[in-house]
Design a protein around this motif. Structure first.
Motif, PDB file in Angstrom:
ATOM      1  N   LEU A  22       0.839  -1.218   0.000  1.00 54.59           N
ATOM      2  CA  LEU A  22       0.000   0.000   0.000  1.00 54.59           C
ATOM      3  C   LEU A  22       0.865   1.256   0.000  1.00 54.59           C
ATOM      4  CD1 LEU A  22      -2.878  -1.050   2.416  1.00 54.59           C
ATOM      5  CD2 LEU A  22      -3.071  -0.530  -0.020  1.00 54.59           C
ATOM      6  N   LEU A  23       1.952   1.229   0.792  1.00 53.85           N
ATOM      7  CA  LEU A  23       2.857   2.396   0.816  1.00 53.85           C
ATOM      8  C   LEU A  23       3.437   2.649  -0.567  1.00 53.85           C
ATOM      9  CD1 LEU A  23       4.742   2.010   4.224  1.00 53.85           C
ATOM     10  CD2 LEU A  23       3.097   3.772   3.580  1.00 53.85           C
ATOM     11  N   TYR A  24       3.800   1.548  -1.254  1.00 55.95           N
ATOM     12  CA  TYR A  24       4.348   1.724  -2.600  1.00 55.95           C
ATOM     13  C   TYR A  24       3.290   2.329  -3.536  1.00 55.95           C
ATOM     14  CZ  TYR A  24       6.283   1.070  -7.157  1.00 55.95           C
ATOM     15  OH  TYR A  24       6.738   1.330  -8.424  1.00 55.95           O
ATOM     16  N   LEU A  25       2.064   1.781  -3.430  1.00 51.42           N
ATOM     17  CA  LEU A  25       0.991   2.258  -4.319  1.00 51.42           C
ATOM     18  C   LEU A  25       0.660   3.733  -4.061  1.00 51.42           C
ATOM     19  CD1 LEU A  25      -1.452  -0.797  -4.349  1.00 51.42           C
ATOM     20  CD2 LEU A  25      -0.031   0.024  -6.230  1.00 51.42           C
ATOM     21  N   VAL A  26       0.740   4.145  -2.804  1.00 52.28           N
ATOM     22  CA  VAL A  26       0.380   5.531  -2.464  1.00 52.28           C
ATOM     23  C   VAL A  26       1.519   6.489  -2.816  1.00 52.28           C
ATOM     24  CG1 VAL A  26      -0.180   7.102  -0.560  1.00 52.28           C
ATOM     25  CG2 VAL A  26      -1.247   4.841  -0.671  1.00 52.28           C
ATOM     26  N   TYR A  27       2.734   6.181  -2.396  1.00 53.25           N
ATOM     27  CA  TYR A  27       3.844   7.143  -2.540  1.00 53.25           C
ATOM     28  C   TYR A  27       4.667   6.968  -3.817  1.00 53.25           C
ATOM     29  CZ  TYR A  27       2.753   8.414   2.237  1.00 53.25           C
ATOM     30  OH  TYR A  27       2.108   8.846   3.354  1.00 53.25           O
ATOM     31  N   ARG A  28       4.635   5.786  -4.438  1.00 54.29           N
ATOM     32  CA  ARG A  28       5.422   5.502  -5.649  1.00 54.29           C
ATOM     33  C   ARG A  28       6.849   6.038  -5.545  1.00 54.29           C
ATOM     34  NH1 ARG A  28       2.212   5.072 -10.279  1.00 54.29           N
ATOM     35  NH2 ARG A  28       0.251   4.116  -9.710  1.00 54.29           N
ATOM     36  N   PRO A  29       7.628   5.555  -4.603  1.00 53.12           N
ATOM     37  CA  PRO A  29       9.003   6.043  -4.460  1.00 53.12           C
ATOM     38  C   PRO A  29       9.871   5.622  -5.658  1.00 53.12           C
ATOM     39  CG  PRO A  29       8.656   4.133  -3.078  1.00 53.12           C
ATOM     40  CD  PRO A  29       7.343   4.432  -3.724  1.00 53.12           C
ATOM     41  N   PRO A  30      11.001   6.315  -5.886  1.00 53.14           N
ATOM     42  CA  PRO A  30      11.888   5.902  -6.985  1.00 53.14           C
ATOM     43  C   PRO A  30      12.378   4.466  -6.757  1.00 53.14           C
ATOM     44  CG  PRO A  30      12.942   7.545  -5.568  1.00 53.14           C
ATOM     45  CD  PRO A  30      11.524   7.458  -5.148  1.00 53.14           C
ATOM     46  N   LEU A  31      12.556   3.771  -7.874  1.00 55.59           N
ATOM     47  CA  LEU A  31      12.860   2.347  -7.770  1.00 55.59           C
ATOM     48  C   LEU A  31      14.352   2.113  -7.531  1.00 55.59           C
ATOM     49  CD1 LEU A  31      11.045  -0.086  -7.836  1.00 55.59           C
ATOM     50  CD2 LEU A  31      11.569  -0.363 -10.243  1.00 55.59           C
ATOM     51  N   ASP A  32      14.837   2.524  -6.375  1.00 57.54           N
ATOM     52  CA  ASP A  32      16.248   2.290  -6.051  1.00 57.54           C
ATOM     53  C   ASP A  32      16.394   0.975  -5.273  1.00 57.54           C
ATOM     54  OD1 ASP A  32      15.140   2.916  -3.665  1.00 57.54           O
ATOM     55  OD2 ASP A  32      16.181   4.839  -3.395  1.00 57.54           O
ATOM     56  N   GLY A  33      17.596   0.713  -4.838  1.00 59.51           N
ATOM     57  CA  GLY A  33      17.867  -0.556  -4.146  1.00 59.51           C
ATOM     58  C   GLY A  33      17.033  -0.733  -2.887  1.00 59.51           C
ATOM     59  N   THR A  35      14.041   0.599  -2.150  1.00 59.13           N
ATOM     60  CA  THR A  35      12.636   0.307  -2.506  1.00 59.13           C
ATOM     61  C   THR A  35      12.498  -1.139  -2.955  1.00 59.13           C
ATOM     62  OG1 THR A  35      12.465   2.573  -3.274  1.00 59.13           O
ATOM     63  CG2 THR A  35      10.700   1.095  -3.930  1.00 59.13           C
ATOM     64  N   LYS A  36      13.460  -1.569  -3.779  1.00 58.62           N
ATOM     65  CA  LYS A  36      13.382  -2.947  -4.274  1.00 58.62           C
ATOM     66  C   LYS A  36      13.536  -3.942  -3.129  1.00 58.62           C
ATOM     67  CE  LYS A  36      15.699  -2.094  -8.268  1.00 58.62           C
ATOM     68  NZ  LYS A  36      16.638  -2.413  -9.324  1.00 58.62           N
ATOM     69  N   GLY A  37      14.348  -3.610  -2.152  1.00 57.37           N
ATOM     70  CA  GLY A  37      14.506  -4.477  -0.981  1.00 57.37           C
ATOM     71  C   GLY A  37      13.202  -4.621  -0.222  1.00 57.37           C
ATOM     72  N   PHE A  38      12.524  -3.476  -0.023  1.00 56.18           N
ATOM     73  CA  PHE A  38      11.233  -3.524   0.684  1.00 56.18           C
ATOM     74  C   PHE A  38      10.205  -4.310  -0.129  1.00 56.18           C
ATOM     75  CE2 PHE A  38      12.629   0.031   3.459  1.00 56.18           C
ATOM     76  CZ  PHE A  38      12.249  -0.538   4.673  1.00 56.18           C
ATOM     77  N   LEU A  39      10.213  -4.064  -1.450  1.00 54.87           N
ATOM     78  CA  LEU A  39       9.240  -4.773  -2.296  1.00 54.87           C
ATOM     79  C   LEU A  39       9.518  -6.285  -2.335  1.00 54.87           C
ATOM     80  CD1 LEU A  39       8.733  -2.278  -5.250  1.00 54.87           C
ATOM     81  CD2 LEU A  39       7.058  -2.962  -3.531  1.00 54.87           C
ATOM     82  N   ALA A  40      10.813  -6.645  -2.247  1.00 57.57           N
ATOM     83  CA  ALA A  40      11.138  -8.081  -2.208  1.00 57.57           C
ATOM     84  C   ALA A  40      10.534  -8.707  -0.947  1.00 57.57           C
ATOM     85  CB  ALA A  40      12.648  -8.280  -2.229  1.00 57.57           C
ATOM     86  N   LEU A  41      10.542  -7.918   0.135  1.00 58.53           N
ATOM     87  CA  LEU A  41       9.909  -8.405   1.365  1.00 58.53           C
ATOM     88  C   LEU A  41       8.389  -8.483   1.191  1.00 58.53           C
ATOM     89  CD1 LEU A  41      11.461  -6.656   4.503  1.00 58.53           C
ATOM     90  CD2 LEU A  41      11.252  -9.088   4.084  1.00 58.53           C
ATOM     91  N   GLY A  42       7.819  -7.382   0.684  1.00 52.73           N
ATOM     92  CA  GLY A  42       6.360  -7.259   0.597  1.00 52.73           C
ATOM     93  C   GLY A  42       5.725  -8.126  -0.468  1.00 52.73           C
TER      94      GLY A  42
END
Lengths: 225, 89
Positions: A22-33, A35-42
């Protein structure tokens, strides 16, 4: 509703994963390492944990009466099994702690080497029949048509009743039929012996008739059974 | 199919893929979590079939984004090119 500690762990993983997404969908942060680490978790680690624990919990749930009874076709069977006044085999066994709210599974599961898998495959067959046929009838309509897929195996009874005890062998009918019972030629759960497990589901003539539920229709019932 | 996939790898929008992955992930998680509370046959079977397929699809899209990233990345060599020796001149 009982939620096990394992289920709480799965739920925590699911909630954390959902928050990350949800945080990614709301804030759309730049796709750096980071962000990708958090998304790998999520999107990976946490949902996989939820799925694995969900599988364990789901398979465990399939062993309970609540699961079997969630199809309306089983309403009468569950009600009879839990009826304190019923003297059917299912009800008598369900009153003991060992069977309890797992009585459907303990009696009907396959005890062979691949028993767990075969039992689950059988369950998928039930789902198929339910969706293609029984789902569109009410419980009263389907009751006369509900039947066990294959005759009940004495092996399942013998998981507890070993047929070797002194008291058990002291019963004359048991002695006379010992080989037949062990070979599954004569069913323990038949009208002439201990009666049907779910007697309410049988037509009245079946309850009084000294019928043998034979696995092999070619073999005749021994006399006196 | 192959050409479509190659086009996706070359020109696919990573952020759009991740949005789809997150939405699918949320649906999958909802289905899987439902079965933890309601253990009837519908939630349990939905969780163990559709829920997990959707969840796997979502993770697959994330992996696709990682692959796209790796394909578009320009790698610098970790070792500088060896200086030419005197005798080579």
């Amino acid at each position: 509703m009982h939620v096990s500690p394992l289920a709480w762990i799965a739920l925590t993983c699911a909630v954390v994963a959902a928050v990350i997404m949800l945080l990614y969908l709301v804030y759309r942060p730049p796709l750096d390492g980071k962000t990708k680490g958090f998304l790998a978790l999520g999107l990976g680690v946490l949902p996989i944990m939820t799925a694995l624990i969900g599988n364990v919990e789901g398979l465990r749930a399939t062993e309970h009466q609540a699961f079997c009874g969630s199809c309306h076709t089983m309403d009468f069977h569950i009600a009879d099994a839990n009826d304190p006044d019923s003297m059917g085999l299912a009800a008598i066994h369900s009153r003991t702690k060992m069977f309890g709210d797992r009585s459907c599974y303990v009696c009907h599961k396959d005890y062979g080497m691949y028993g767990y898998t075969l039992t689950k495959l059988g369950g998928m067959g039930h789902v198929y029949y339910f969706l293609t046929d029984y789902a569109w009838e009410d419980a009263h309509e389907s009751l006369p048509r509900v039947h066990i897929a294959r005759p009940f195996r004495n092996d399942n009874c013998m998981q507890c009743h070993s047929t070797s005890g002194r008291i058990w062998n002291g019963v004359p009918d048991h002695q006379g039929l010992l080989e037949d019972l062990r070979a599954g030629q004569t069913s323990c759960a038949s009208a002439g012996c201990h009666g049907y497990a779910h007697p309410f589901s049988k037509p009245p003539e079946d309850e009084t008739e000294p019928a043998e539920a034979r696995l092999d229709p070619g073999v005749k019932a021994p006399e006196g059974t | 199919m192959n050409r479509w996939f190659k086009k996706l790898l070359d020109r696919g929008s990573r952020s759009r893929l991740l949005v789809v992955a997150c939405v699918l992930g949320l649906i999958g998680l909802a289905l899987m979590s439902w079965s933890l509370f309601d253990q009837g046959w519908i939630p349990v079977m939905m969780a163990m079939s559709i829920g997990q397929v959707i969840g796997t699809l979502s993770f697959g899209l994330f992996l696709l984004v990682v692959i796209i990233d790796l394909r578009r990345a320009t790698f610098r060599p970790s070792m500088p090119a060896q200086a030419s020796r005197k005798e080579d001149r």
